[in-house]
Structures are given as C-alpha cells and as structure tokens.
Write an enzyme that holds these catalytic residues in place. Structure first.
Site, PDB file in Angstrom:
ATOM      1  CB  THR A  74      -0.893  -0.009   1.264  1.00 52.48           C
ATOM      2  OG1 THR A  74      -1.445   1.281   1.462  1.00 52.48           O
ATOM      3  CG2 THR A  74      -0.099  -0.375   2.513  1.00 52.48           C
ATOM      4  CG  ASP A  75      -1.120   4.996  -0.886  1.00 52.90           C
ATOM      5  OD1 ASP A  75      -1.656   4.331   0.034  1.00 52.90           O
ATOM      6  OD2 ASP A  75      -1.735   5.886  -1.512  1.00 52.90           O
ATOM      7  CD  GLU A  76      -3.371   3.373   4.235  1.00 48.31           C
ATOM      8  OE1 GLU A  76      -3.309   3.406   5.468  1.00 48.31           O
ATOM      9  OE2 GLU A  76      -4.417   3.142   3.609  1.00 48.31           O
ATOM     10  CE1 TYR A  81      -3.195  -2.621   5.796  1.00 50.11           C
ATOM     11  CE2 TYR A  81      -3.186  -0.279   5.275  1.00 50.11           C
ATOM     12  CZ  TYR A  81      -3.221  -1.600   4.860  1.00 50.11           C
ATOM     13  OH  TYR A  81      -3.277  -1.898   3.516  1.00 50.11           O
ATOM     14  CE  LYS A 118       0.147  -4.610   2.927  1.00 48.51           C
ATOM     15  NZ  LYS A 118      -0.245  -5.932   2.370  1.00 48.51           N
TER      16      LYS A 118
END
Ligand code: NAD
Ligand code: TYD
Length: 358
Positions: free
Chosen positions: A138-140, A164, A168
């Site tokens: 994810t970009d997060e 989260y 990741k």
C-alpha cells in the site's frame, strides 16, 4: 506471455481486491491453475467469486498464511511457481483497536509464506528459475504528505504511522530481504486507495453508500479534509496482471491514477449520485453528514506518482473517477442482497454450504 502452463497461488483471493485478481486470472488464463488461498476472516467472502467458482482452472483452499506447514504442503501439492500475495488485515481503524492481529497476519504471515516458498522452490532442481513472489502493498507505508503537491515515488522513505501501515511496511522489508539474502525473485507494488464492487462495508465508500440508502448518519472523521488518491479496483487488478507477467524482478512499482479527492468532496459526490439513482430530490441526504472525532494519527494526504509503471510497462487507468463512482454506486444499489448478507453475517455460512454440496 500467458501461453505456458502456470500454477499460481493468490492469497486473500476471497477479499475485495483479491477477488478481482482471481476473477481476472481465471477468466483470462484458462491454461493456468489458479489457487485461491484464504483463511476466510470476516473480510473473506466466497460469494464474491460465485461467477467463477465452478471453472476448471480454479481451486479454493481455506488456509491461514501463518500456518507454515500447511502452506508448504499446498505449494508442493500444486507445484506452485507464482505467488501473488494479497492476504492481510487491511482496515486502519481495526489496527488502532487491535494491532497484534495486524502484526500476526501481515508480518508473521508474510514471513511464513516467504519461508514456505523458499523451502519449496529451493528443493526443486530448477531452483528459483521461473518463479515469482509478488507482494501487494500500500502507499500508506510512505507516511503522510502535506498539501504541497508532492507525490510518493518508489524512492520515498518509508515512514508508516498507523499499526496497519507499520505492519505492511515490515512485510515489504521481509520480501525485499528474501530477494537480497536468498535470491528469491520478488516484486513489491504499492497502490493507492481502491474502490469498486465487493469492498467490505467498513471502508469509506461502501459504508457511506449503504448508510445513505438506509438514511443513517455518515460519520466524517475530523473536518473531512484528508485527501486520498482513488483507483478503480479493476484497474489495480489489470496492473497486477501486467506487473506479474512483465515487471522486472526485485523492482518496486507504485500504482495510482492521479486522482486525489478530499473525503468531504467524495461524501458529497456519493450523496448526489445515490440520491439521483434512487429518485430523491437533490440535497435530500445532505443532512446525514455527521462530523465525528478524528481518527487517531489520521494521515493527512496520500498521492502516488505512477510514472515508472506507465513509462516502463505502459499502464494507465481505464476509468475516470466520476465514471467509476457511478458504476460503483449502481453496483451496490443493484446488489443490496450482497450487502445485506455481509452486514447480517449470512455470508460467513457460504463456505460450508458450497463445499458441503461438492
Ligand atoms: P480485504 O480485507 O478485503 O481482504 C483481505 C483478505 O485476506 C480476506 O479475504 C481475508 O480472509 C484474507 N486473510 C486475512 N488474514 C488471512 C490469513 N491469516 N491467512 C489467509 N488469508 C487471510 O483486503 P483488500 O482491501 O482486498 O486488500 C488486499 C491487499 O491489498 C492487502 O494486502 C492490502 O494491504 C493491499 N492494499 C489494499 C488497498 C485498498 O484500498 N483496499 C490499497 C492498496 C493495497
Ligand atoms: P478508509 O476507507 O478506511 O481507507 P484508508 O484509511 O486506508 O485510507 O478511509 C478513507 C478515508 O475516509 C480516510 O481518510 C478515513 C476516512 N473515513 C471517514 O471519514 N469516516 C469513516 O467512517 C471511514 C471508514 C473513513
């Protein structure tokens, strides 16, 4: 590309994005053996795959990625040469309440999958040749941007803020470590927020469509000024297909469609679209907007620079956001039964019902 036989495990294939990837691969590559490996947590729903569940090149296996021995057996049994890894705990609000589950699945689960792939592939005479471990991230992991117009590139430093995104980020590091240490062929992609059919209604877009329909409050966190970069889920699945077949090993690709929206503007667009499609007068559901306490550590802005992917592999999104939102709202309104079964918990009985009848 695509003519040879392959045996591919897609983890998390009963979830939102995974179900679109499974559908695309099963329909597009009849010569491939596609194994959907999923634990069926609350987010896994086999009803998402009703249309392809009887295809001869599709197999579902209920398993936990943390269970190393079981995963190794599955890889051996199906002679797996490709893994597309989507299984994860994926909701930021849940990670704030229960970070342990995120560390277990996203970090330890990814590590157990990597170790099983290493053991199996290193036991083969051809070793890692023709193999690929493709990790969906994810970009997060890049943290949060300000409103200065900057974008996340593949070189942006990792700076996760939520449990989260921290989990990741850790899984991404393990994947790259398996390439650097053991020579495992790996690819990592970091995608922006997805939207479209079959998304679990804890996430902004399906939750709000359903709430508007039922005239329930729409809980906008903070002032609704946070920005997300939205991509139609089928365009993500198309990118995954392209990168799986043509991406360069050991590389990272960012996936996004240059489509930044403030949350409050999305909420207004959803209200307008749902009201129009239901025949309500304009402005009918505006009163449902309800500003609530902000999410803890709420990242201000995400925005992806997808230049590398478009330059190297020619990928671009197929849908404009307004068109994608129209399709998405229509899908949820037309599939109220799917939504009702998800919100009532009925969908969790489908696995037993389907497999009992085989
Ligand atoms: P989702 O929550 O809808 O689905 C996750 C799936 O993984 C479910 O089917 C669940 O049953 C399965 N799963 C969970 N724990 C498991 C375990 N221990 N073993 C086996 N299966 C397990 O998630 P999603 O939104 O489809 O996201 C899929 C992947 O894409 C995730 O890795 C996520 O981090 C990443 N991603 C999501 C987005 C997004 O906007 N949703 C954006 C970028 C990247
Ligand atoms: P979400 O769909 O949970 O995705 P992510 O947190 O991974 O970006 O949330 C999208 C945005 O919408 C995020 O800024 C949080 C906000 N949001 C709300 O304002 N209210 C809600 O009820 C939810 C679920 C999200």
């Amino acid at each position: 590309m695509g003519n040879q036989q392959r045996s591919i495990v897609i983890t998390g294939g009963a979830g939102f994005i995974g179900s679109h990837v499974v559908r695309l691969f099963v329909n597009k590559y009849p010569q491939y053996n596609i194994i959907n490996l999923d634990k069926l947590t609350y987010a896994g729903n086999l009803e998402n795959l009703k249309d392809i569940e009887n295809q001869p090149n599709y197999t579902f296996v209920k398993a936990d990625i943390c269970d190393y021995e079981t995963i190794l057996d599955i890889l051996r049994q199906h002679n797996v040469d490709g893994i597309i890894h989507l299984a994860a705990e994926s909701h930021v609000d849940r990670s704030i309440r229960d970070p342990f589950t995120f560390a277990r699945t996203n970090v330890m689960g990814t590590l157990s999958l990597l170790q099983a792939a290493k053991t199996y592939w290193e036991s083969r005479p051809e070793g890692y040749e023709g193999k690929l471990f493709y990790h969906i991230s994810t970009d997060e992991v890049y943290g949060a941007l300000t409103f200065d117009g900057s974008l996340f590139t593949e070189q942006t430093k990792y700076q996760p803020h939520s449990p989260y995104s921290a989990s990741k980020a850790s899984s991404d590091h393990f994947v790259r470590a398996f390439h650097d240490t053991f020579g495992m062929p790996t690819i990592v992609t970091n995608c922006s927020n997805n939207y479209g059919p079959y998304q679990f209604p804890e996430k902004l877009i399906p939750l709000f469509i359903n709430n508007i329909r039922h005239r329930r409050p729409l809980p906008v966190y903070g002032k609704g000024e946070n920005v997300r970069d939205w991509l139609y889920v089928v365009d993500h699945a198309r990118a995954i297909d392209l990168i799986f077949h043509k991406g360069r090993v050991a590389e990272t690709y960012n996936i996004g469609g240059h489509n930044e929206w403030k949350n409050i503007d999305i909420v207004k667009l959803l209200i307008k679209t749902v009201d129009r499609l239901l025949g309500n007068p304009e402005g009918y559901s505006d009163c449902l907007i309800s500003y609530v306490a902000d999410r803890k550590g709420h990242d201000l802005r995400y925005a992806i620079d997808p230049t590398k992917l478009s330059r190297e592999l020619g990928w671009k999104p197929s849908l404009q956001f307004e068109e994608g939102i129209e399709k998405t709202v229509k899908w949820y309104l037309d599939n109220q039964e799917w939504m009702d079964r998800v919100t009532s918990g009925e969908y969790e009985k489908y696995y037993e019902a389907f497999y009992a009848n085989r």
